[in-house]
Design a protein around this motif. Structure first.
Motif, PDB file in Angstrom:
ATOM      1  N   LEU A   1      10.765  22.801  -7.682  1.00 50.19           N
ATOM      2  CA  LEU A   1      10.361  23.232  -9.017  1.00 50.19           C
ATOM      3  C   LEU A   1       9.195  22.435  -9.578  1.00 50.19           C
ATOM      4  N   ALA A   2       9.070  21.164  -9.207  1.00 49.79           N
ATOM      5  CA  ALA A   2       7.982  20.330  -9.713  1.00 49.79           C
ATOM      6  C   ALA A   2       7.881  19.081  -8.856  1.00 49.79           C
ATOM      7  N   THR A   3       6.653  18.554  -8.722  1.00 54.42           N
ATOM      8  CA  THR A   3       6.432  17.324  -7.961  1.00 54.42           C
ATOM      9  C   THR A   3       5.419  16.447  -8.683  1.00 54.42           C
ATOM     10  N   ALA A   4       5.420  15.169  -8.350  1.00 57.51           N
ATOM     11  CA  ALA A   4       4.449  14.222  -8.897  1.00 57.51           C
ATOM     12  C   ALA A   4       4.342  13.038  -7.950  1.00 57.51           C
ATOM     13  N   ALA A   5       3.198  12.362  -7.969  1.00 59.37           N
ATOM     14  CA  ALA A   5       2.988  11.168  -7.152  1.00 59.37           C
ATOM     15  C   ALA A   5       3.152   9.926  -8.012  1.00 59.37           C
ATOM     16  N   MET A   6       3.718   8.880  -7.435  1.00 54.45           N
ATOM     17  CA  MET A   6       3.938   7.648  -8.185  1.00 54.45           C
ATOM     18  C   MET A   6       3.829   6.441  -7.261  1.00 54.45           C
ATOM     19  N   THR A   7       3.521   5.297  -7.855  1.00 57.69           N
ATOM     20  CA  THR A   7       3.434   4.044  -7.112  1.00 57.69           C
ATOM     21  C   THR A   7       4.425   3.056  -7.708  1.00 57.69           C
ATOM     22  N   PRO A   8       5.511   2.744  -7.001  1.00 62.23           N
ATOM     23  CA  PRO A   8       6.489   1.785  -7.519  1.00 62.23           C
ATOM     24  C   PRO A   8       5.896   0.383  -7.608  1.00 62.23           C
ATOM     25  N   PRO A   9       6.529  -0.500  -8.384  1.00 64.54           N
ATOM     26  CA  PRO A   9       6.022  -1.867  -8.553  1.00 64.54           C
ATOM     27  C   PRO A   9       6.503  -2.798  -7.444  1.00 64.54           C
ATOM     28  N   VAL A  10       5.935  -3.997  -7.414  1.00 66.81           N
ATOM     29  CA  VAL A  10       6.376  -5.086  -6.539  1.00 66.81           C
ATOM     30  C   VAL A  10       6.399  -6.362  -7.378  1.00 66.81           C
ATOM     31  N   PRO A  11       7.548  -7.071  -7.473  1.00 69.28           N
ATOM     32  CA  PRO A  11       8.870  -6.701  -6.959  1.00 69.28           C
ATOM     33  C   PRO A  11       9.461  -5.543  -7.760  1.00 69.28           C
ATOM     34  N   SER A  12      10.742  -5.272  -7.537  1.00 70.10           N
ATOM     35  CA  SER A  12      11.351  -4.064  -8.081  1.00 70.10           C
ATOM     36  C   SER A  12      11.440  -4.076  -9.600  1.00 70.10           C
ATOM     37  N   ASP A  13      11.383  -2.864 -10.157  1.00 67.83           N
ATOM     38  CA  ASP A  13      11.587  -2.659 -11.585  1.00 67.83           C
ATOM     39  C   ASP A  13      11.842  -1.172 -11.793  1.00 67.83           C
ATOM     40  N   GLU A  14      12.201  -0.815 -13.011  1.00 65.96           N
ATOM     41  CA  GLU A  14      12.352   0.599 -13.330  1.00 65.96           C
ATOM     42  C   GLU A  14      10.972   1.192 -13.561  1.00 65.96           C
ATOM     43  N   VAL A  15      10.705   2.349 -12.959  1.00 66.29           N
ATOM     44  CA  VAL A  15       9.391   2.968 -13.047  1.00 66.29           C
ATOM     45  C   VAL A  15       9.566   4.465 -13.250  1.00 66.29           C
ATOM     46  N   PHE A  16       8.639   5.074 -14.019  1.00 63.93           N
ATOM     47  CA  PHE A  16       8.705   6.504 -14.310  1.00 63.93           C
ATOM     48  C   PHE A  16       7.348   7.152 -14.071  1.00 63.93           C
ATOM     49  N   VAL A  17       7.383   8.462 -13.832  1.00 71.20           N
ATOM     50  CA  VAL A  17       6.165   9.246 -13.689  1.00 71.20           C
ATOM     51  C   VAL A  17       6.341  10.534 -14.481  1.00 71.20           C
ATOM     52  N   ASP A  18       5.257  10.997 -15.113  1.00 71.52           N
ATOM     53  CA  ASP A  18       5.305  12.257 -15.845  1.00 71.52           C
ATOM     54  C   ASP A  18       5.551  13.407 -14.880  1.00 71.52           C
ATOM     55  N   LEU A  19       6.497  14.257 -15.213  1.00 70.41           N
ATOM     56  CA  LEU A  19       6.808  15.432 -14.396  1.00 70.41           C
ATOM     57  C   LEU A  19       7.347  16.498 -15.337  1.00 70.41           C
ATOM     58  N   GLN A  20       6.705  17.660 -15.349  1.00 68.76           N
ATOM     59  CA  GLN A  20       7.064  18.725 -16.275  1.00 68.76           C
ATOM     60  C   GLN A  20       7.834  19.818 -15.542  1.00 68.76           C
ATOM     61  N   ALA A  21       9.026  20.126 -16.035  1.00 72.15           N
ATOM     62  CA  ALA A  21       9.829  21.201 -15.447  1.00 72.15           C
ATOM     63  C   ALA A  21      10.854  21.666 -16.461  1.00 72.15           C
TER      64      ALA A  21
ATOM     65  N   ASP B   1       0.819  -1.219   0.000  1.00 69.34           N
ATOM     66  CA  ASP B   1       0.000   0.000   0.000  1.00 69.34           C
ATOM     67  C   ASP B   1       0.850   1.265   0.000  1.00 69.34           C
ATOM     68  N   GLY B   2       2.052   1.167  -0.524  1.00 71.24           N
ATOM     69  CA  GLY B   2       2.958   2.312  -0.473  1.00 71.24           C
ATOM     70  C   GLY B   2       2.974   3.121  -1.753  1.00 71.24           C
ATOM     71  N   GLY B   3       3.276   4.388  -1.615  1.00 63.95           N
ATOM     72  CA  GLY B   3       3.458   5.286  -2.742  1.00 63.95           C
ATOM     73  C   GLY B   3       4.409   6.389  -2.333  1.00 63.95           C
ATOM     74  N   VAL B   4       4.966   7.088  -3.305  1.00 57.82           N
ATOM     75  CA  VAL B   4       5.954   8.117  -3.008  1.00 57.82           C
ATOM     76  C   VAL B   4       5.699   9.353  -3.857  1.00 57.82           C
ATOM     77  N   PHE B   5       6.327  10.449  -3.467  1.00 58.54           N
ATOM     78  CA  PHE B   5       6.359  11.624  -4.328  1.00 58.54           C
ATOM     79  C   PHE B   5       7.743  11.718  -4.965  1.00 58.54           C
ATOM     80  N   ALA B   6       7.784  12.328  -6.120  1.00 53.73           N
ATOM     81  CA  ALA B   6       9.035  12.691  -6.775  1.00 53.73           C
ATOM     82  C   ALA B   6       9.091  14.209  -6.829  1.00 53.73           C
ATOM     83  N   ALA B   7      10.254  14.786  -6.542  1.00 54.72           N
ATOM     84  CA  ALA B   7      10.404  16.240  -6.557  1.00 54.72           C
ATOM     85  C   ALA B   7      11.753  16.612  -7.144  1.00 54.72           C
TER      86      ALA B   7
END
Length: 293
Positions: A102-122, A74-80
């Motif tokens: 300058l910019a932030t976005a919310a993202m939910t990483p996968p389980v198990p681990s992998d490379e993950v991206f979130v749209d963030l405009q700056a 049930d975890g999620g993170v912000f990117a800034a």
């Protein structure tokens, strides 16, 4: 005349350029991508944020950020993306000064681990920055107390040229301070920033050259404040479209028009200033007539 005289964004110090080509996505990363499928790593949560410091020598229009990570239940993170005073500086504030985020976005990483991206405009002008992941702030309501995700540290992820353990930083909530040197020298963490090069901050149309079209954009945006951006004519990223942005356009236009190494004739500056004045006057007149109607 085109001023896209470089196809690469050269990144100094604690960052490196993983791949780039004119017209393609540029990737600025801390480490190579390693083996996926992990269920643990350096904790990211409400009590600990993780970040990576990097520096750019040309503009970058960021489109997405990410890395190799894994989520807790049930975890999620912000990117800034946070502006820094220097490459060896820590983010100001406790944990951040809002003016430097300058910019932030919310993202939910996968389980198990992998490379993950979130749209963030700056739009990043040349300078020093940190990409930070954490929980409990910004979008998405990611406020579950404790650990929400982890950055994978793997021996298969080699730190890229110029990146060291001091490239990585952490906000330690229990201590209410930032610390550096929190990564392993042999097990890299992969942080990634992707976007497109902005070879000139006077290219308001983002079409790869500086010309009369960019002057028209500046004229249309003249006076806009406080939320102006590059595509409004804000070349110096101060949130306003002013005469200083015109001067940046004038300099870039003259450099593009003049032969390499040749001095720009003084009359050119007078002509450009006159064109700008006429353009601004016409824009103001048009706005006044529209208001009167």
């Amino acid at each position: 005349m085109a001023i896209w005289h470089r196809c690469l964004v050269w990144v100094l110090g604690w960052a490196t350029l993983a791949a780039a080509a004119c017209g393609e996505t540029i990737e600025v990363a801390s480490a190579t991508m390693g083996v996926t499928g992990y269920n643990a790593g350096q904790a990211i949560g409400t009590d600990q944020f993780l970040g990576w410091r990097f520096e750019l020598t040309t503009g970058l229009l960021v489109s997405e950020v990410g890395g190799h990570m894994v989520a807790a239940p049930d975890g999620g993170v912000f990117a800034a993306i946070v502006r820094l005073d220097a490459l060896d500086a820590l983010p100001p504030g406790f944990p951040f000064a809002d003016s430097e985020v300058l910019a932030t976005a919310a993202m939910t990483p996968p389980v198990p681990s992998d490379e993950v991206f979130v749209d963030l405009q700056a739009l990043l002008v040349p300078g020093s920055y940190a990409l930070v992941f954490g929980s409990g702030l910004y979008e998405g309501g990611m406020t579950k107390t404790g650990t929400n995700a982890a950055m994978v540290q793997a021996g298969s992820q080699d730190l890229l040229e110029g990146v060291s353990t001091d490239s990585f930083i952490a906000w330690i909530g229990a201590e209410q301070r930032w610390r550096s040197g929190i990564a392993s020298p042999t097990h890299g963490m992969r942080f990634v920033v992707r976007g497109a090069e902005v070879a000139s901050l006077a290219d308001f149309e983002l079409d790869g050259d500086v010309d009369g079209g960019d002057l028209s954009v500046w004229g249309a945006g003249f006076g806009k404040t406080p939320d102006a951006v590059l595509t409004d004519g804000d070349a110096d990223s101060d949130g306003s479209v002013t005469g200083s942005d015109f001067l940046e356009w004038q300099r870039a236009f003259a450099e593009a028009a003049a032969p390499t190494g040749a001095a720009v004739p003084e009359p050119v500056a007078w002509v450009l200033a006159a064109v700008a004045a006429l353009l601004v006057a016409s824009m103001h007149a048009l706005r006044s007539s529209q208001t009167a109607e």
